[in-house]
Design a protein around this motif. Structure first.
Motif, mmCIF file in Angstrom:
data_model
loop_
_atom_site.group_PDB
_atom_site.id
_atom_site.type_symbol
_atom_site.label_atom_id
_atom_site.label_comp_id
_atom_site.label_asym_id
_atom_site.label_seq_id
_atom_site.Cartn_x
_atom_site.Cartn_y
_atom_site.Cartn_z
ATOM 1 N N GLY A 1 31.978 37.615 7.798
ATOM 2 C CA GLY A 1 33.060 37.734 8.751
ATOM 3 C C GLY A 1 32.521 37.957 10.146
ATOM 4 N N ASN A 2 33.181 38.819 10.897
ATOM 5 C CA ASN A 2 32.793 39.102 12.272
ATOM 6 C C ASN A 2 31.689 40.161 12.298
ATOM 7 N N THR A 3 30.500 39.777 11.842
ATOM 8 C CA THR A 3 29.399 40.726 11.672
ATOM 9 C C THR A 3 28.847 41.266 12.982
ATOM 10 N N ILE A 4 29.200 40.652 14.082
ATOM 11 C CA ILE A 4 28.757 41.170 15.376
ATOM 12 C C ILE A 4 29.375 42.535 15.652
ATOM 13 N N CYS A 5 30.425 42.863 14.920
ATOM 14 C CA CYS A 5 31.114 44.139 15.088
ATOM 15 C C CYS A 5 30.492 45.262 14.260
ATOM 16 N N ASP B 1 18.268 43.394 7.265
ATOM 17 C CA ASP B 1 17.901 42.153 7.918
ATOM 18 C C ASP B 1 19.134 41.712 8.690
ATOM 19 N N SER B 2 19.169 42.055 9.967
ATOM 20 C CA SER B 2 20.346 41.779 10.774
ATOM 21 C C SER B 2 20.623 40.284 10.907
ATOM 22 N N ALA B 3 19.560 39.490 10.956
ATOM 23 C CA ALA B 3 19.726 38.048 11.079
ATOM 24 C C ALA B 3 20.440 37.463 9.869
ATOM 25 N N LYS B 4 20.224 38.071 8.697
ATOM 26 C CA LYS B 4 20.857 37.611 7.465
ATOM 27 C C LYS B 4 22.082 38.440 7.096
ATOM 28 N N ASN B 5 22.416 39.412 7.945
ATOM 29 C CA ASN B 5 23.561 40.290 7.702
ATOM 30 C C ASN B 5 23.475 40.956 6.329
#
Length: 124
Positions: A26-30, A72-76
């Motif tokens: 979803g909106n993982t930037i949040c 791993d933020s890139a892979k959420n």
């Protein structure tokens, strides 16, 4: 919106190791900090470990030296490596993510995000 899904739980004997995974969508930037909570049978949910977006970690005293949290933020994706498991580690493990209200496009007053949980049973 954000969805969290845990996986990797199971039944293991005392002394064994187990790895849990939490995948965010979803909106993982949040998402800012993330963590693992657990709820033993008949007890309240408690913090196991947490990790910030910059990699700082915090562990419950009962798991220090045995558990390792990473992300791993890139892979959420959030991980929890559990070693030297005992029966006291039995419970439902939940993935948690703090809402990043400071990020443009994210709701200012949103609540933290939670997964559905995955069962970890340590038994002989």
């Amino acid at each position: 919106q954000v969805q969290l899904v845990e996986s990797g739980g199971g039944l293991v004997p005392p002394g064994a190791s187990l790895s849990l995974t939490c995948t965010a969508s979803g909106n993982t930037i949040c998402i800012s900090a993330m963590g693992w909570y657990r709820q033993p049978p008949g007890k309240e949910r408690e913090l196991v470990a947490a990790i910030t977006s910059s990699g700082y970690t915090n562990y419950a005293d009962s798991v220090k030296g045995r558990f390792t949290i990473s992300r791993d933020s890139a892979k959420n994706t959030l991980y929890l490596r559990m070693n030297s498991l005992s029966t006291d580690d039995t419970g439902v493990y939940y993935c948690n993510a703090d809402h990043a209200s400071y990020v443009s496009g994210c709701p200012v007053s949103a609540r933290d995000y939670w997964g559905q949980g995955t069962q970890v049973t340590v038994s002989s």
